[in-house]
Design an enzyme around this catalytic site. Structure first.
Site, PDB file in Angstrom:
ATOM      1  N   PHE A 238      54.943  20.347  34.156  1.00 38.19           N
ATOM      2  CA  PHE A 238      54.198  19.553  33.176  1.00 38.19           C
ATOM      3  C   PHE A 238      53.546  20.478  32.135  1.00 38.19           C
ATOM      4  O   PHE A 238      53.881  20.439  30.932  1.00 38.19           O
ATOM      5  CB  PHE A 238      53.180  18.711  33.949  1.00 38.19           C
ATOM      6  CG  PHE A 238      52.037  18.159  33.145  1.00 38.19           C
ATOM      7  CD1 PHE A 238      52.252  17.516  31.937  1.00 38.19           C
ATOM      8  CD2 PHE A 238      50.727  18.272  33.623  1.00 38.19           C
ATOM      9  CE1 PHE A 238      51.184  16.998  31.198  1.00 38.19           C
ATOM     10  CE2 PHE A 238      49.661  17.753  32.903  1.00 38.19           C
ATOM     11  CZ  PHE A 238      49.891  17.126  31.684  1.00 38.19           C
ATOM     12  N   ILE A 239      52.637  21.329  32.569  1.00 36.61           N
ATOM     13  CA  ILE A 239      51.907  22.175  31.609  1.00 36.61           C
ATOM     14  C   ILE A 239      52.829  23.249  31.031  1.00 36.61           C
ATOM     15  O   ILE A 239      52.805  23.515  29.819  1.00 36.61           O
ATOM     16  CB  ILE A 239      50.661  22.793  32.288  1.00 36.61           C
ATOM     17  CG1 ILE A 239      49.692  21.668  32.692  1.00 36.61           C
ATOM     18  CG2 ILE A 239      49.981  23.806  31.367  1.00 36.61           C
ATOM     19  CD1 ILE A 239      48.507  22.115  33.540  1.00 36.61           C
TER      20      ILE A 239
ATOM     21  N   ASP B 193      61.314  29.571  36.514  1.00 36.85           N
ATOM     22  CA  ASP B 193      60.990  28.383  37.314  1.00 36.85           C
ATOM     23  C   ASP B 193      62.000  28.260  38.447  1.00 36.85           C
ATOM     24  O   ASP B 193      63.170  28.595  38.273  1.00 36.85           O
ATOM     25  CB  ASP B 193      61.009  27.102  36.451  1.00 36.85           C
ATOM     26  CG  ASP B 193      60.095  26.029  37.014  1.00 36.85           C
ATOM     27  OD1 ASP B 193      60.380  25.526  38.106  1.00 36.85           O
ATOM     28  OD2 ASP B 193      59.081  25.710  36.358  1.00 36.85           O
TER      29      ASP B 193
ATOM     30  N   THR C 168      59.088  21.671  41.717  1.00 41.80           N
ATOM     31  CA  THR C 168      58.508  20.422  41.185  1.00 41.80           C
ATOM     32  C   THR C 168      58.822  20.277  39.692  1.00 41.80           C
ATOM     33  O   THR C 168      58.615  19.206  39.130  1.00 41.80           O
ATOM     34  CB  THR C 168      56.970  20.371  41.379  1.00 41.80           C
ATOM     35  OG1 THR C 168      56.396  21.539  40.779  1.00 41.80           O
ATOM     36  CG2 THR C 168      56.601  20.313  42.846  1.00 41.80           C
ATOM     37  N   GLY C 169      59.276  21.338  39.066  1.00 44.07           N
ATOM     38  CA  GLY C 169      59.655  21.275  37.650  1.00 44.07           C
ATOM     39  C   GLY C 169      60.945  20.483  37.483  1.00 44.07           C
ATOM     40  O   GLY C 169      61.694  20.305  38.443  1.00 44.07           O
TER      41      GLY C 169
ATOM     42  N   TYR D 203      44.780  25.088  48.616  1.00 48.88           N
ATOM     43  CA  TYR D 203      45.027  25.189  47.174  1.00 48.88           C
ATOM     44  C   TYR D 203      43.820  25.813  46.456  1.00 48.88           C
ATOM     45  O   TYR D 203      43.956  26.771  45.695  1.00 48.88           O
ATOM     46  CB  TYR D 203      45.325  23.789  46.607  1.00 48.88           C
ATOM     47  CG  TYR D 203      45.454  23.749  45.110  1.00 48.88           C
ATOM     48  CD1 TYR D 203      46.578  24.270  44.479  1.00 48.88           C
ATOM     49  CD2 TYR D 203      44.444  23.189  44.312  1.00 48.88           C
ATOM     50  CE1 TYR D 203      46.693  24.241  43.102  1.00 48.88           C
ATOM     51  CE2 TYR D 203      44.557  23.153  42.941  1.00 48.88           C
ATOM     52  CZ  TYR D 203      45.686  23.682  42.340  1.00 48.88           C
ATOM     53  OH  TYR D 203      45.793  23.661  40.968  1.00 48.88           O
TER      54      TYR D 203
ATOM     55  N   LYS E  36      43.553  29.583  44.517  1.00 50.52           N
ATOM     56  CA  LYS E  36      43.176  29.837  43.119  1.00 50.52           C
ATOM     57  C   LYS E  36      41.975  30.779  43.056  1.00 50.52           C
ATOM     58  O   LYS E  36      41.874  31.613  42.147  1.00 50.52           O
ATOM     59  CB  LYS E  36      42.865  28.510  42.406  1.00 50.52           C
ATOM     60  CG  LYS E  36      44.085  27.597  42.255  1.00 50.52           C
ATOM     61  CD  LYS E  36      45.102  28.171  41.290  1.00 50.52           C
ATOM     62  CE  LYS E  36      46.296  27.251  41.082  1.00 50.52           C
ATOM     63  NZ  LYS E  36      47.272  27.769  40.122  1.00 50.52           N
TER      64      LYS E  36
ATOM     65  N   VAL F 194      44.083  17.596  34.181  1.00 52.40           N
ATOM     66  CA  VAL F 194      44.882  17.601  32.956  1.00 52.40           C
ATOM     67  C   VAL F 194      45.785  16.360  32.950  1.00 52.40           C
ATOM     68  O   VAL F 194      46.298  15.957  33.991  1.00 52.40           O
ATOM     69  CB  VAL F 194      45.748  18.877  32.879  1.00 52.40           C
ATOM     70  CG1 VAL F 194      46.463  18.948  31.534  1.00 52.40           C
ATOM     71  CG2 VAL F 194      44.898  20.122  33.107  1.00 52.40           C
TER      72      VAL F 194
END
Ligand code: NAD
Length: 341
Positions: free
Chosen positions: A26-27, A46, A50-51, A165, A169, A195
């Protein structure tokens, strides 16, 4: 803002090479589009976990064939140092988006989360260092705030992570600071809040709330609201994420390798969000916006409120969110409904 526009003009006149991980997501796909529209050369990595190829095809349609030729795709894994080396080779800046990007999925699979989100990021940092990349700009997350009670969220005021998760990060931010200290590798983190925008995947168990609700409303189904719906989030339109990445990439040498909040600094409750989306769908497809939400018990582990303090990113990077959440939601609705999904 004038200086930023000047910097972008300069970039357009003297194009650079960029590495971009998670390019099919997405981003990542929006970053690809933004860079190609600035006539930059992009090497994207990639593994399509999930892309989606659809996202890349959409960018290609938007930018046209001439600009598309400036893009090279590496189908590979950030856990593979050689794939990271190829992504960083000759790059002026690297934008790192690749991650296992879902809280519930990370709880189901903590080891994979560690390997991709932390191991993969360290591979990118070291490959960037070895290739002489001027700066890595990487996706962190509001999940680093964990159970911290402070509102709005201020960068230095962290709680304990609530998921693998969030922890991954946080570890990324610590690796970035350490790599700056040990190897002088500049790396700025962007703690994205929620987002939203076109191309966010509406399908599957881990879909984000906005694309999922648009999809449900479009299909005439009830959206599910956990608890009383007064849970609030700081929804951030994808255009503002583009601005934050470019500002971080273009910030002068010596800008500290820290992580900054990226959001609008406004709280929107789930009830408000549902109302805006219902009205938006109803205005476009009469009859579909009248389905009432299905209300179920609160979800365990959900934070009640999450809103960003933006003073640091404003002061250090000059970031200023544009437009409104409502405008972003209208643009997003238009895009999804035009897809005829
Ligand atoms: P996304 O799932 O659409 O994009 C992630 C991309 O990374 C996908 O294209 C995926 O195929 C790729 N990827 C995953 N594992 C990989 C691997 N091992 N090797 C190579 N590529 C791999 O998610 P997104 O929403 O675009 O998120 C991008 C980044 O922003 C992530 O780091 C995420 O954690 C972060 N983030 C997103 C949000 C949000 O609201 N979307 C909020 C906070 C942080």
């Amino acid at each position: 803002m004038a200086l930023f526009k000047e910097q972008l003009d300069h970039l357009r006149q003297a194009p650079r090479r960029w590495g971009l991980t998670g390019v099919a997501g997405f981003i990542g796909s929006h970053l690809l589009q933004t860079l190609l529209e600035l006539d930059q050369e992009v090497v994207g990595l990639d593994d399509f976990s999930t892309g989606r190829a659809f996202n890349l095809a959409d960018v290609r349609g938007q930018v046209g064939e001439e600009r598309w030729r400036r893009f090279t795709l590496i189908e590979g894994d950030v856990r593979d140092p050689e794939a990271c080396r190829r992504t960083c080779e000759g790059a002026w800046r690297v934008l790192h988006q690749a991650a296992l990007a879902s809280v519930p999925r990370s709880i189901e699979n903590p080891l994979l989360t560690q390997q991709v989100n932390v191991g993969g990021f360290l591979n990118i940092l070291l490959a960037a260092r070895d290739a002489g990349v001027g700066r890595v700009v990487y996706a962190s997350s509001s999940a680093v705030y964990g159970d911290g009670p402070t509102q709005p969220k201020v960068e230095a005021d962290l709680g304990i992570p609530l998921s693998p998760y969030g922890l991954s990060k946080l570890m990324d931010e610590q690796w970035a600071a350490l790599c700056d200290r040990l190897y002088s590798q500049s790396a700025i983190g962007l703690r994205y809040f929620n987002v939203f925008g076109p191309r966010q995947d509406p399908e599957g168990a881990y879909a984000a709330v906005i694309p999922r609700w648009i999809e449900q409303l479009r299909a005439g189904r009830a959206c599910t609201i956990f608890g009383d719906g007064e849970t609030s989030r700081d929804f951030c339109y994808i255009g503002d994420v583009m601005q934050a990445n470019l500002r971080a990439a273009l910030a002068p040498p010596g800008t500290p390798s820290r992580a900054f909040n990226v959001a609008r600094g406004e709280a929107t409750s789930l009830n408000q969000l549902h109302q805006v989306l219902r009205e938006g769908v109803e205005a476009r497809i009469p009859g579909l916006g009248c389905v009432e939400a299905r209300r179920v018990a609160p979800r365990a582990g959900d934070i009640r409120h999450s809103r960003a303090d933006l003073r640091q990113i404003q002061e250090v990077l000059g970031f200023a969110p544009e437009g409104t959440v409502a405008q972003g939601l209208r643009d997003t609705l238009d895009w999804y409904l035009a897809q005829g999904r």
